[in-house]
Scaffold this motif. Structure first.
Motif, mmCIF file in Angstrom:
data_model
loop_
_atom_site.group_PDB
_atom_site.id
_atom_site.type_symbol
_atom_site.label_atom_id
_atom_site.label_comp_id
_atom_site.label_asym_id
_atom_site.label_seq_id
_atom_site.Cartn_x
_atom_site.Cartn_y
_atom_site.Cartn_z
ATOM 1 N N GLN A 1 0.837 -1.176 0.000
ATOM 2 C CA GLN A 1 0.000 0.000 0.000
ATOM 3 C C GLN A 1 0.884 1.241 0.000
ATOM 4 O O GLN A 1 2.094 1.128 0.091
ATOM 5 C CB GLN A 1 -0.933 0.012 1.200
ATOM 6 C CG GLN A 1 -0.228 0.073 2.558
ATOM 7 C CD GLN A 1 -1.224 0.066 3.698
ATOM 8 O OE1 GLN A 1 -2.317 -0.500 3.558
ATOM 9 N NE2 GLN A 1 -0.862 0.663 4.806
ATOM 10 N N VAL A 2 0.251 2.417 -0.110
ATOM 11 C CA VAL A 2 1.000 3.669 -0.146
ATOM 12 C C VAL A 2 0.434 4.594 0.922
ATOM 13 O O VAL A 2 -0.770 4.617 1.176
ATOM 14 C CB VAL A 2 0.902 4.302 -1.553
ATOM 15 C CG1 VAL A 2 -0.520 4.649 -1.924
ATOM 16 C CG2 VAL A 2 1.792 5.515 -1.649
ATOM 17 N N ALA A 24 4.357 10.803 -0.897
ATOM 18 C CA ALA A 24 3.968 9.398 -0.881
ATOM 19 C C ALA A 24 5.115 8.530 -0.394
ATOM 20 O O ALA A 24 6.274 8.778 -0.707
ATOM 21 C CB ALA A 24 3.535 8.967 -2.277
ATOM 22 N N SER A 25 4.773 7.498 0.335
ATOM 23 C CA SER A 25 5.758 6.514 0.764
ATOM 24 C C SER A 25 5.122 5.138 0.695
ATOM 25 O O SER A 25 3.897 4.996 0.642
ATOM 26 C CB SER A 25 6.240 6.805 2.191
ATOM 27 O OG SER A 25 5.168 6.758 3.101
ATOM 28 N N ASN A 99 -4.872 5.826 -6.995
ATOM 29 C CA ASN A 99 -5.733 4.889 -7.718
ATOM 30 C C ASN A 99 -4.853 3.841 -8.389
ATOM 31 O O ASN A 99 -4.166 4.142 -9.367
ATOM 32 C CB ASN A 99 -6.540 5.688 -8.743
ATOM 33 C CG ASN A 99 -7.396 4.819 -9.617
ATOM 34 O OD1 ASN A 99 -7.329 3.595 -9.574
ATOM 35 N ND2 ASN A 99 -8.211 5.434 -10.441
ATOM 36 N N ARG A 100 -4.886 2.619 -7.887
ATOM 37 C CA ARG A 100 -4.007 1.576 -8.434
ATOM 38 C C ARG A 100 -4.444 1.086 -9.802
ATOM 39 O O ARG A 100 -3.671 0.429 -10.506
ATOM 40 C CB ARG A 100 -3.903 0.410 -7.462
ATOM 41 C CG ARG A 100 -5.210 -0.277 -7.176
ATOM 42 C CD ARG A 100 -5.080 -1.271 -6.037
ATOM 43 N NE ARG A 100 -6.366 -1.853 -5.657
ATOM 44 C CZ ARG A 100 -6.535 -2.598 -4.570
ATOM 45 N NH1 ARG A 100 -5.515 -2.861 -3.777
ATOM 46 N NH2 ARG A 100 -7.731 -3.094 -4.294
ATOM 47 N N TYR A 113 -6.273 4.743 -1.702
ATOM 48 C CA TYR A 113 -5.549 5.278 -0.556
ATOM 49 C C TYR A 113 -5.725 6.798 -0.508
ATOM 50 O O TYR A 113 -5.737 7.461 -1.549
ATOM 51 C CB TYR A 113 -4.058 4.927 -0.649
ATOM 52 C CG TYR A 113 -3.799 3.451 -0.791
ATOM 53 C CD1 TYR A 113 -3.440 2.903 -2.016
ATOM 54 C CD2 TYR A 113 -3.963 2.600 0.296
ATOM 55 C CE1 TYR A 113 -3.228 1.542 -2.158
ATOM 56 C CE2 TYR A 113 -3.762 1.241 0.169
ATOM 57 C CZ TYR A 113 -3.401 0.718 -1.066
ATOM 58 O OH TYR A 113 -3.206 -0.635 -1.197
ATOM 59 N N TRP A 114 -5.818 7.297 0.731
ATOM 60 C CA TRP A 114 -6.098 8.710 0.943
ATOM 61 C C TRP A 114 -5.141 9.288 1.991
ATOM 62 O O TRP A 114 -4.740 8.596 2.928
ATOM 63 C CB TRP A 114 -7.531 8.890 1.449
ATOM 64 C CG TRP A 114 -8.557 8.543 0.416
ATOM 65 C CD1 TRP A 114 -9.023 7.304 0.092
ATOM 66 C CD2 TRP A 114 -9.245 9.457 -0.440
ATOM 67 N NE1 TRP A 114 -9.955 7.387 -0.907
ATOM 68 C CE2 TRP A 114 -10.114 8.707 -1.254
ATOM 69 C CE3 TRP A 114 -9.220 10.840 -0.586
ATOM 70 C CZ2 TRP A 114 -10.947 9.293 -2.213
ATOM 71 C CZ3 TRP A 114 -10.040 11.430 -1.527
ATOM 72 C CH2 TRP A 114 -10.893 10.658 -2.327
#
Length: 124
Positions: A1-2, A24-25, A99-100, A113-114
């Protein structure tokens, strides 16, 4: 995940500018299309802008087109939103999202992810 962390919000007068960042990480940042959303008190979260994985394609809400610019630097794992000619109706909490699927969607449900959000307040 990010993991996503927004910064750069604040109080600005109408007509002013702000530049939001989203760091982002985690997993590879370039694997995700990215979006900026905002939410005003009592209103639904709305799409502001989106950008493709490599940054070649962007899309904007009609209300911000010509005033806001979304960009990304995959080498720095960072997403940006340059906001110019700000208006009081731009006030809200601004969120970045990943958005993957890689699609430039305006639907919040399409994002996986948010971040926690950053407050933008534009005074008249």
């Amino acid at each position: 995940q990010v993991q996503l962390v927004e910064s750069g919000g604040g109080l600005v007068q109408a007509g002013g500018s702000l530049n939001l960042s989203c760091a982002a990480s985690g997993r590879t940042f370039s694997a995700y299309a990215m979006g900026w959303f905002r939410q005003a008190p009592g209103e639904e979260r709305e799409s502001v802008a989106a950008i493709s994985r490599r940054g070649a394609t962007t899309s904007y809400a009609t209300s911000v087109s010509g005033r806001f610019t979304i960009s990304r630097d995959n080498a720095k794992n960072t997403l940006y939103l340059q906001m110019n000619s700000l208006k009081p109706k731009d006030t809200g909490v601004y969120y970045c999202a990943a958005n993957r699927r890689g699609t430039l969607s305006s639907r919040p449900g399409q994002y996986d992810y948010w971040g926690q959000g950053t407050q933008v307040t534009v005074s008249s």
